[in-house]
Write an enzyme that holds these catalytic residues in place. Structure first.
Site, short mmCIF file in Angstrom:
data_model
loop_
_atom_site.label_atom_id
_atom_site.label_comp_id
_atom_site.label_asym_id
_atom_site.label_seq_id
_atom_site.Cartn_x
_atom_site.Cartn_y
_atom_site.Cartn_z
N GLU A 21 0.82 -1.22 0.00
CA GLU A 21 0.00 0.00 0.00
C GLU A 21 0.85 1.27 0.00
O GLU A 21 0.37 2.36 -0.25
CB GLU A 21 -0.91 0.03 1.23
N ARG A 31 21.81 8.88 -18.69
CA ARG A 31 22.03 9.39 -20.05
C ARG A 31 22.72 10.75 -20.04
O ARG A 31 23.32 11.15 -21.03
CB ARG A 31 20.71 9.53 -20.80
#
Ligand code: ADE
Length: 391
Positions: free
Chosen positions: A118, A156
């Site tokens: 949860e 990246r």
């Protein structure tokens, strides 16, 4: 830089960290990643890390094992003084954007705490987490896949991770725009060809085509991104004309225009004597051009546009007045930015140092920035930042 992932499922990361671009970069030592098993900080023989939610509704990751795992990371790395940047992927977080990715790239150590079930006990989030991020308005089974998304996107930006250094700059979102379409061989496939410009071999044509396509896609698919785009890069020449009575602040204006990449600052000054004094003060290399009037400056830019542009009158600049007060028919700056990008041509902004307004009827008039309350320098800075600022 370093990532530490605190997770109940470290196996998730094995292939991710040893495959393809990320795998190669980790192997080459361009950045480090470790996955810490949250269960080894669990309670009792069953290594319990979660418990029932107060009020009902499933299992929640308990705060103590999370804190213990975090303390173990800090103890091992000696980071008691400079805390790592802690993020937690959750659907309740702020949507992950390239700006957030750039922020994370600038942190020497990012710890990612992966939620499951949860969620995570809110007290741990309140006490420790710097940023909650969501990777989209959908609910996943846990934070592991979002953690990989974050690491992949940040990696990246690390020099050497992506082969061609220029490629990152052409990415979607790098300059606030979506990426242009890509094609490879064969040049004809299932009855579909490749755009002529890409086959031309002309670097200038290819570049122009790519920019145009990036703009067209962004305008139709994600107009919300336009506010972030760098107009100068996509629209070409940007001129600023300031009509002024004195040369007092010219140096500051020129610096501001230069830092935002304005193609040319034009000063409209009607006194020939003042123009001559200023010309001598500025010298040849200032890049500032002096004109007797606003109309003259507009004609100069139009002629330049015609000369530089392909086709008849194609590159006439779009005239945009930056007024001091509200006028009928004014347009919001974002709307004007979209217009400039759609047209793809040069743009000429003109401003008055005093409170006057221009009478040129063919100009687009902006809604005054900040309700016209800015001092002149602030107005110029706000204009340049909204249209030319990189995000
Ligand atoms: N955990 C579950 N769903 C998520 C989402 N959309 N983004 C980030 N973390 C998540």
């Amino acid at each position: 830089m370093r990532f530490t992932i605190i997770t109940a499922f470290p196996d998730f990361f094995r292939d991710f960290l040893s495959t393809s671009i990320v795998g190669r970069a980790v192997k080459a030592g361009l950045f480090q990643v470790e996955a810490i098993d949250l269960r080894s900080f669990g309670k009792g023989a069953y290594r319990q890390i979660d418990d029932y939610a107060f009020g009902g509704g499933g299992m929640v990751l308990a705060p103590k094992p999370l804190k213990d795992a975090l303390n173990a990371v800090s103890a091992r790395t000696g980071e008691q003084r400079q805390k790592p940047f802690l993020i937690c992927p959750t659907p309740q977080g702020a949507l992950l954007t390239q700006e957030t990715v750039e922020t994370l790239y600038r942190q020497p150590h990012v710890v990612i705490v992966c939620g499951h079930y949860e969620g995570i006990d809110e007290r741990f989030i309140e006490g420790e987490v710097d940023l909650e991020v969501s990777i989209g308005d959908c609910v996943l089974t846990g934070g592991e896949i979002p953690a990989m998304v974050v690491i992949d996107a940040v990696s990246r930006l690390i020099p050497g991770v992506v082969g061609k250094s220029g490629a990152v700059k052409e990415d979607s979102f790098y300059r606030g725009m979506l990426d242009h379409p890509h094609y490879t061989r064969p040049s004809s496939w299932e009855g579909r060809g490749v755009p002529e410009a890409l086959l031309s071999g002309d670097a200038g044509d290819i570049d122009a085509w790519r920019r145009k396509e990036a703009v067209a896609r962004t305008v139709t698919r994600r107009p919300d991104l336009l506010a972030k785009s760098d107009l100068g890069y996509y629209a070409g020449e940007v001129y600023v004309v300031i009509e002024c009575g004195s040369a007092r602040h010219v140096g500051e204006w020129a610096k501001l225009c230069e830092s935002y990449g304005v193609s040319r600052l034009l000063l409209a000054m009607n006194s020939p004597e003042k123009r001559e004094i200023l010309r001598q003060d500025l010298g040849e290399s200032s890049g500032v051009k002096l004109m007797p009037s606003l109309e003259y400056a507009v004609d100069w830019a139009a002629k330049k546009g015609k000369k530089g542009g392909r086709g008849k009158g194609k590159n006439l600049p779009l005239l945009v007045e930056v007024p001091n007060s509200e006028r009928e028919g004014a347009r919001h700056w974002l709307d004007v930015k979209r217009l400039v990008l759609e047209k793809g041509g040069p743009v000429l902004f003109y401003l008055f140092e005093d409170d006057r307004s221009a009478e040129k009827s063919d100009a687009i008039r902006l809604v005054p920035l900040q309700e016209g309350k800015l001092p002149f320098y602030g107005k110029l800075a706000a204009l340049l930042d909204r249209f030319l600022g990189s995000r």
